[in-house]
Motif scaffolding. Structure first.
Motif, PDB file in Angstrom:
ATOM      1  N   ALA A  85      41.016  71.288 -21.001  1.00 32.82           N
ATOM      2  CA  ALA A  85      41.019  71.679 -20.311  1.00 32.82           C
ATOM      3  C   ALA A  85      41.601  72.095 -18.808  1.00 32.82           C
ATOM      4  O   ALA A  85      42.370  72.994 -18.543  1.00 32.82           O
ATOM      5  N   ASP A  86      43.152  70.793 -18.543  1.00 30.23           N
ATOM      6  CA  ASP A  86      44.143  70.727 -17.452  1.00 30.23           C
ATOM      7  C   ASP A  86      45.188  71.756 -17.894  1.00 30.23           C
ATOM      8  O   ASP A  86      46.270  72.263 -17.342  1.00 30.23           O
ATOM      9  N   ALA A  87      45.317  71.746 -20.074  1.00 32.80           N
ATOM     10  CA  ALA A  87      46.287  72.383 -20.133  1.00 32.80           C
ATOM     11  C   ALA A  87      46.278  73.808 -20.019  1.00 32.80           C
ATOM     12  O   ALA A  87      47.154  74.852 -19.439  1.00 32.80           O
ATOM     13  N   PHE A  88      44.892  74.363 -20.093  1.00 35.93           N
ATOM     14  CA  PHE A  88      44.347  75.893 -20.166  1.00 35.93           C
ATOM     15  C   PHE A  88      44.721  76.233 -18.301  1.00 35.93           C
ATOM     16  O   PHE A  88      45.511  77.052 -17.879  1.00 35.93           O
ATOM     17  N   ASP A  89      44.158  74.969 -17.958  1.00 38.31           N
ATOM     18  CA  ASP A  89      44.482  75.424 -16.355  1.00 38.31           C
ATOM     19  C   ASP A  89      45.543  75.340 -15.450  1.00 38.31           C
ATOM     20  O   ASP A  89      45.593  76.283 -14.658  1.00 38.31           O
ATOM     21  N   THR A  90      46.451  74.800 -16.142  1.00 34.33           N
ATOM     22  CA  THR A  90      48.304  74.754 -15.514  1.00 34.33           C
ATOM     23  C   THR A  90      48.883  75.951 -16.295  1.00 34.33           C
ATOM     24  O   THR A  90      49.325  76.480 -15.498  1.00 34.33           O
ATOM     25  N   VAL A  91      48.618  76.433 -17.373  1.00 38.88           N
ATOM     26  CA  VAL A  91      49.499  77.217 -17.617  1.00 38.88           C
ATOM     27  C   VAL A  91      48.525  78.478 -17.359  1.00 38.88           C
ATOM     28  O   VAL A  91      49.835  79.132 -16.635  1.00 38.88           O
ATOM     29  N   LYS A  92      47.445  78.942 -16.923  1.00 38.78           N
ATOM     30  CA  LYS A  92      47.137  80.056 -16.411  1.00 38.78           C
ATOM     31  C   LYS A  92      47.365  80.755 -14.441  1.00 38.78           C
ATOM     32  O   LYS A  92      48.241  81.409 -14.412  1.00 38.78           O
ATOM     33  N   ALA A  93      47.433  78.974 -14.064  1.00 34.88           N
ATOM     34  CA  ALA A  93      48.022  78.763 -12.889  1.00 34.88           C
ATOM     35  C   ALA A  93      49.366  78.933 -12.777  1.00 34.88           C
ATOM     36  O   ALA A  93      49.669  80.589 -12.417  1.00 34.88           O
ATOM     37  N   TYR A  94      50.213  78.559 -13.923  1.00 37.47           N
ATOM     38  CA  TYR A  94      51.470  79.084 -14.278  1.00 37.47           C
ATOM     39  C   TYR A  94      52.073  81.214 -14.422  1.00 37.47           C
ATOM     40  O   TYR A  94      52.515  81.384 -13.476  1.00 37.47           O
ATOM     41  N   VAL A  95      51.146  80.742 -15.190  1.00 30.70           N
ATOM     42  CA  VAL A  95      51.514  82.508 -15.644  1.00 30.70           C
ATOM     43  C   VAL A  95      50.894  83.260 -13.798  1.00 30.70           C
ATOM     44  O   VAL A  95      51.618  84.236 -14.135  1.00 30.70           O
ATOM     45  N   LEU A  96      50.183  82.917 -13.055  1.00 31.16           N
ATOM     46  CA  LEU A  96      49.440  83.506 -12.029  1.00 31.16           C
ATOM     47  C   LEU A  96      50.353  83.679 -11.031  1.00 31.16           C
ATOM     48  O   LEU A  96      51.023  84.491 -10.651  1.00 31.16           O
ATOM     49  N   GLU A  97      51.018  82.762 -11.166  1.00 37.35           N
ATOM     50  CA  GLU A  97      52.287  82.412 -10.387  1.00 37.35           C
ATOM     51  C   GLU A  97      53.749  83.195 -10.805  1.00 37.35           C
ATOM     52  O   GLU A  97      54.236  83.657  -9.854  1.00 37.35           O
ATOM     53  N   HIS A  98      54.020  82.853 -11.547  1.00 39.24           N
ATOM     54  CA  HIS A  98      55.838  83.733 -11.768  1.00 39.24           C
ATOM     55  C   HIS A  98      55.035  84.992 -12.826  1.00 39.24           C
ATOM     56  O   HIS A  98      56.600  85.150 -13.125  1.00 39.24           O
ATOM     57  N   VAL A  99      54.305  85.578 -13.045  1.00 38.59           N
ATOM     58  CA  VAL A  99      53.944  87.255 -13.479  1.00 38.59           C
ATOM     59  C   VAL A  99      54.315  87.709 -12.688  1.00 38.59           C
ATOM     60  O   VAL A  99      53.562  87.737 -11.041  1.00 38.59           O
ATOM     61  N   PRO A 100      55.157  89.239 -11.923  1.00 39.69           N
ATOM     62  CA  PRO A 100      55.469  89.841 -11.010  1.00 39.69           C
ATOM     63  C   PRO A 100      54.128  90.524 -10.968  1.00 39.69           C
ATOM     64  O   PRO A 100      53.576  90.803 -11.399  1.00 39.69           O
TER      65      PRO A 100
END
Length: 82
Positions: free
Chosen positions: A65-80
């Protein structure tokens, strides 16, 4: 084009790792159990996949769950934003 981002979560000696990121074209984005993102073209998509793979290469997690949430947050923050 909209892509569904996927990755592998694998166990290791120091915790879970995420890798093997992929972006699959989709007409039905799923943001509840995954991450759907839009890229202008193949170059932008490939560049982002390389960036995220490098970012998470050394990172370890205690649970999926931590892995999923961290990846999802990273994507939403770094995608144009579009």
């Amino acid at each position: 084009m909209i892509y569904q981002l996927g990755w592998a979560t694998l166990p290791g000696l120091r915790g879970l790792s995420v890798s093997e990121f992929q972006a699959t074209p989709t007409n039905a984005p799923e943001n509840q159990r995954g991450v759907a993102i839009e890229f202008v073209g193949d170059d932008e998509r490939d560049s982002f996949l390389l960036q995220i793979e490098e970012h998470f290469a050394a990172r370890r997690f205690t649970n999926t769950a931590d892995a999923f949430d961290t990846v999802k947050a990273y994507v939403l923050e770094h995608v144009p934003k579009r």
